[in-house]
Design a protein around this motif. Structure first.
Motif, mmCIF file in Angstrom:
data_model
loop_
_atom_site.group_PDB
_atom_site.id
_atom_site.type_symbol
_atom_site.label_atom_id
_atom_site.label_comp_id
_atom_site.label_asym_id
_atom_site.label_seq_id
_atom_site.Cartn_x
_atom_site.Cartn_y
_atom_site.Cartn_z
ATOM 1 N N UNK A 102 -6.705 -3.493 6.355
ATOM 2 C CA UNK A 102 -7.632 -3.240 7.461
ATOM 3 C C UNK A 102 -8.922 -2.607 6.943
ATOM 4 N N UNK A 103 -10.046 -2.931 7.605
ATOM 5 C CA UNK A 103 -11.325 -2.399 7.138
ATOM 6 C C UNK A 103 -12.135 -1.733 8.253
ATOM 7 N N UNK A 104 -11.484 -1.373 9.365
ATOM 8 C CA UNK A 104 -12.148 -0.586 10.402
ATOM 9 C C UNK A 104 -11.120 0.313 11.076
ATOM 10 N N UNK A 138 -6.752 3.277 14.058
ATOM 11 C CA UNK A 138 -6.151 3.073 12.749
ATOM 12 C C UNK A 138 -6.487 4.254 11.839
ATOM 13 N N UNK A 139 -5.462 4.893 11.315
ATOM 14 C CA UNK A 139 -5.616 6.004 10.378
ATOM 15 C C UNK A 139 -5.085 5.540 9.025
ATOM 16 N N UNK A 140 -5.986 5.074 8.158
ATOM 17 C CA UNK A 140 -5.554 4.530 6.865
ATOM 18 C C UNK A 140 -5.076 5.625 5.927
ATOM 19 N N UNK A 141 -5.575 6.846 6.096
ATOM 20 C CA UNK A 141 -5.132 7.950 5.238
ATOM 21 C C UNK A 141 -3.644 8.211 5.445
ATOM 22 N N UNK A 142 -3.234 8.267 6.707
ATOM 23 C CA UNK A 142 -1.817 8.472 7.024
ATOM 24 C C UNK A 142 -1.035 7.169 7.062
ATOM 25 N N UNK A 143 -1.757 6.042 7.117
ATOM 26 C CA UNK A 143 -1.083 4.745 7.173
ATOM 27 C C UNK A 143 -0.422 4.458 8.501
ATOM 28 N N UNK A 144 -1.059 4.891 9.619
ATOM 29 C CA UNK A 144 -0.464 4.706 10.935
ATOM 30 C C UNK A 144 -1.519 4.241 11.932
ATOM 31 N N UNK A 145 -1.032 3.749 13.078
ATOM 32 C CA UNK A 145 -1.885 3.418 14.213
ATOM 33 C C UNK A 145 -1.386 4.181 15.429
ATOM 34 N N UNK A 146 -2.337 4.665 16.233
ATOM 35 C CA UNK A 146 -2.001 5.423 17.435
ATOM 36 C C UNK A 146 -2.643 4.763 18.642
ATOM 37 N N UNK A 158 3.330 7.250 17.050
ATOM 38 C CA UNK A 158 2.512 6.414 16.188
ATOM 39 C C UNK A 158 3.396 5.410 15.467
ATOM 40 N N UNK A 159 2.766 4.343 14.968
ATOM 41 C CA UNK A 159 3.488 3.286 14.271
ATOM 42 C C UNK A 159 2.880 3.075 12.889
ATOM 43 N N UNK A 160 3.711 2.851 11.878
ATOM 44 C CA UNK A 160 3.163 2.616 10.537
ATOM 45 C C UNK A 160 2.399 1.298 10.471
ATOM 46 N N UNK A 161 1.306 1.289 9.712
ATOM 47 C CA UNK A 161 0.528 0.075 9.504
ATOM 48 C C UNK A 161 1.329 -0.927 8.674
ATOM 49 N N UNK A 162 1.172 -2.191 9.004
ATOM 50 C CA UNK A 162 1.744 -3.276 8.212
ATOM 51 C C UNK A 162 0.763 -4.446 8.291
ATOM 52 N N UNK A 215 -7.439 -16.289 8.931
ATOM 53 C CA UNK A 215 -8.018 -15.349 9.879
ATOM 54 C C UNK A 215 -6.942 -14.652 10.689
ATOM 55 N N UNK A 216 -7.345 -14.066 11.840
ATOM 56 C CA UNK A 216 -6.411 -13.458 12.787
ATOM 57 C C UNK A 216 -5.621 -12.310 12.156
ATOM 58 N N UNK A 217 -6.341 -11.317 11.636
ATOM 59 C CA UNK A 217 -5.668 -10.176 11.025
ATOM 60 C C UNK A 217 -5.046 -9.245 12.046
ATOM 61 N N UNK A 218 -3.863 -8.733 11.722
ATOM 62 C CA UNK A 218 -3.156 -7.758 12.555
ATOM 63 C C UNK A 218 -2.867 -6.523 11.718
ATOM 64 N N UNK A 219 -3.222 -5.351 12.242
ATOM 65 C CA UNK A 219 -2.847 -4.109 11.553
ATOM 66 C C UNK A 219 -1.341 -3.921 11.552
ATOM 67 N N UNK A 220 -0.699 -4.493 12.554
ATOM 68 C CA UNK A 220 0.756 -4.500 12.664
ATOM 69 C C UNK A 220 1.123 -5.474 13.773
ATOM 70 N N UNK A 221 2.351 -5.996 13.714
ATOM 71 C CA UNK A 221 2.859 -6.839 14.800
ATOM 72 C C UNK A 221 4.377 -6.762 14.822
#
Length: 328
Positions: A102-104, A138-146, A158-162, A215-221
């Motif tokens: 992820x880049x944002x 998206x919190x890349x430092x912690x590797x999670x999304x809220x 929160x959920x871990x990024x994948x 395309x169609x990137x997902x931080x998690x699914x």
């Protein structure tokens, strides 16, 4: 003008030196996006087997890493197509994703269960006016999304990024142009949560150059993509390509450190299951030394399945076998 690698080949041939292909790294910034997988789109970049590409994808709604709307052409705007030198119909394209990240700081998703994912009566009874979209931070430092809606989830959840790509595909066979929301034998919108950094994706080549889109990137699914989306966002992507010449495959294949996989798509879901099972049996016979009956006996006790999506125009099933079970 000949590409630099072709000039090197010509010079080597003239002076009698060994001919070697020098792998290159390409920095590719997309400016044009496509809503279809098609042979008719002009190549955005020509690359050769062994080359590495560093690029970016935008989100499913057409916004880039800065949140700017850069494409308004429908769902899942695709970057590419990448033309792979030497790829011919009947070959297999191998795409190794070295980075999907992820880049944002934001993503969005649906918040209502989609048709086909729940009992019809439950869908009819859901509360009216339910928000079709929610935002995730998206919190890349912690590797999670809220979830950015404290009224919808317990505090602190929160959920871990994948990070994954929902869409990776080539130009389809028979000169078809197919929407980027559709999965099939060419790949496409498979929406499989396991298409992450480090995975190899194998796709059948149907057109000269293969013409690779993504395309169609997902931080998690989650499995099934049951709200119709993942955590939709933009991505930094790095990949390399290779070719297996004259090898026929019927459906996309994936490989990671632990599994070999087949992804098959159809509607109804049972048909996708049948395609995935049939293709996995072919993999075991062609590549791992099984005969047909032995492959069936092995699969009866060793195969695993995942539901990738039940919301796209075709549903996707993953058949997978642990590599630790196999010996070549």
């Amino acid at each position: 003008m000949k590409p630099a690698w072709r000039l090197r080949v010509c010079v080597a041939a003239i002076v009698g030196l060994p001919i070697t292909m020098v792998a290159e790294t390409h920095q590719f910034t997309p400016t044009v996006y496509y809503p279809t997988y098609s042979f008719a789109h002009p190549p955005a970049l020509r690359i050769k087997p062994g080359d590495r590409v560093i690029t970016k994808t935008i989100d499913a709604g057409g916004s880039d890493e800065n949140g700017r709307q850069v494409a308004s052409i429908g769902a899942n705007p695709e970057i590419g197509p990448f033309y792979i030198e030497g790829a011919e119909p009947g070959d297999v394209l191998v795409v190794t994703f070295d980075k999907i990240e992820t880049n944002r700081k934001t993503s969005f998703s649906g918040s209502a269960l989609s048709p086909y994912t729940a009992d019809p009566q439950a869908l009819l009874q859901r509360q009216p006016g339910q928000a079709p979209r929610v935002n995730w931070m998206i919190d890349k430092v912690k590797g999670v999304a809220r979830l950015e809606h404290p009224d919808l989830l317990p505090a602190g959840m929160e959920l871990p990024l994948l990070p994954m790509l929902g869409c990776v595909g080539v130009a389809p066979a028979r000169k078809e142009a197919i929407l980027s929301t559709v999965p099939g034998p060419w790949g496409g919108n498979m929406d499989y949560k396991g298409l992450n950094s480090g995975v190899k994706v194998m796709l059948p080549v149907n057109e000269p150059g293969a013409l690779l889109f993504m395309g169609d990137g997902h931080a998690r699914q989650g499995d099934g993509e049951v709200v119709g989306t993942g955590m939709e966002t933009s991505m930094d992507v790095e990949f390399t390509v290779d070719l297996v010449k004259k090898k026929a495959i019927g459906w996309p294949r994936l490989e990671n450190n632990d599994y070999i996989m087949v992804l098959a798509s159809a509607r109804p879901l049972l048909e996708a299951f049948q395609h995935a099972t049939t293709e996995m049996q072919k993999v075991l016979v062609a590549d791992y030394g099984f005969n047909e009956r032995g492959a069936a006996a092995f699969m009866g006790q060793g195969v695993e399945y995942e539901i990738a999506n039940v919301v796209d125009p075709s549903f996707t099933i993953v058949a997978k076998v642990r590599k630790s079970f196999l010996r070549r």
